[in-house]
Design a protein around this motif. Sequence first.
Motif: not given
Length: 374
Positions: A27-32, A97-108
Amino acid sequence: MVVIGAGQAGLAAAYHLRRRGLVAVGERGWERAGATFVVLDDAPQPGGAWQHRWPSLTMADAHGVHDLPGMPLVVPDPSEPAAMAVPYYFAQYEGEFDLHVQRPVRVRRVEDGPDGRLLVTSHSVDRPSEIVVWGARGLVNASGTWGKPFWPTYPGRRTFRGRQLHTHDYGSADELADGHVVVVGGGTSAVQLLLELARVTTTTWVTRRPPAWREEEFTPEVGREAVALVEERTRAGLPPQSIVSVTGLPLTDAYRRGIADGVLRARPMFDRIESDGVTWSRPSTAAQVPDGWVDGPSHVEARTLLWCTGFRPSLDHLGPLRLRGGGGGIVMDGTQVVADPRVQLVGYGPSASTVGASRAGREAVRHLQRLLGL
């Protein structure tokens, strides 16, 4: 905060994290932002496990598709395939709801890191060499079960010359119309697929326990009682049972017709798989068969064995945390792992049904709020 999985439980948890002021990565500005969360999902598109369901499963036939918090599910056409309607709804929800799901990403893997944090190692499904390690104060694991279909072991299974497939891999009845099908399993998917297959071929239904048909209406009270029974096992650290194993099968008009037609009449489990079918150790007669089952020949030839035998929780990535107890399961207090309260399991045990998933997402975030002061 890291959420693993963007099915119903994962999206519900993300919604409640957002309600408590956390900002989604991307989301915009998430780094801060002072507090952030990220949702990691290994599917190519929104929809959770629903996007993988067989095309003929319509919204009218799909059991237990419930609203996500904050947005009602509206399906104008009950004949629409669930594999289309639910992913569309989930995609709308992620955007709203601006959830910005990161995909396709697998958790090792997830492991302990410095300063009391968890280290979540993930990679792109398309580019496995692209590894990202997330540092998280808390984790909501909503990885579900779709990735771990359960194949039980039976003598002679490797000798069968026909086709074997799991519900996970089922496409359509027409693909199995070339011969007799033995359907294994006592849950909803077995019943639904038996009725579908009966339109194009003959079938034999086998179950470990006699089918438990439920005459009375499935009320919220009945649902809560079923959830409580499953929760007893997870509190004791035992592997969870499915909700259906507790509630039984609703005796709908379609199921009544299937029983009357002989399609939904089960036999006890066979004793052995042969190269051309399945075998019971001795011929059975009506007098020898326990109530709830029917008798039949000692050998049934089959072209296909369809294993509707359920799924197991996809938790291998949590192995480094050593969460499993002596009972084979994970000792739980609601959604919270007793051995490591930083970890919340949603879509596990009592929250594995869609009716419990949204509530579990809210509960998980409340636990983390108390623990971490979100």
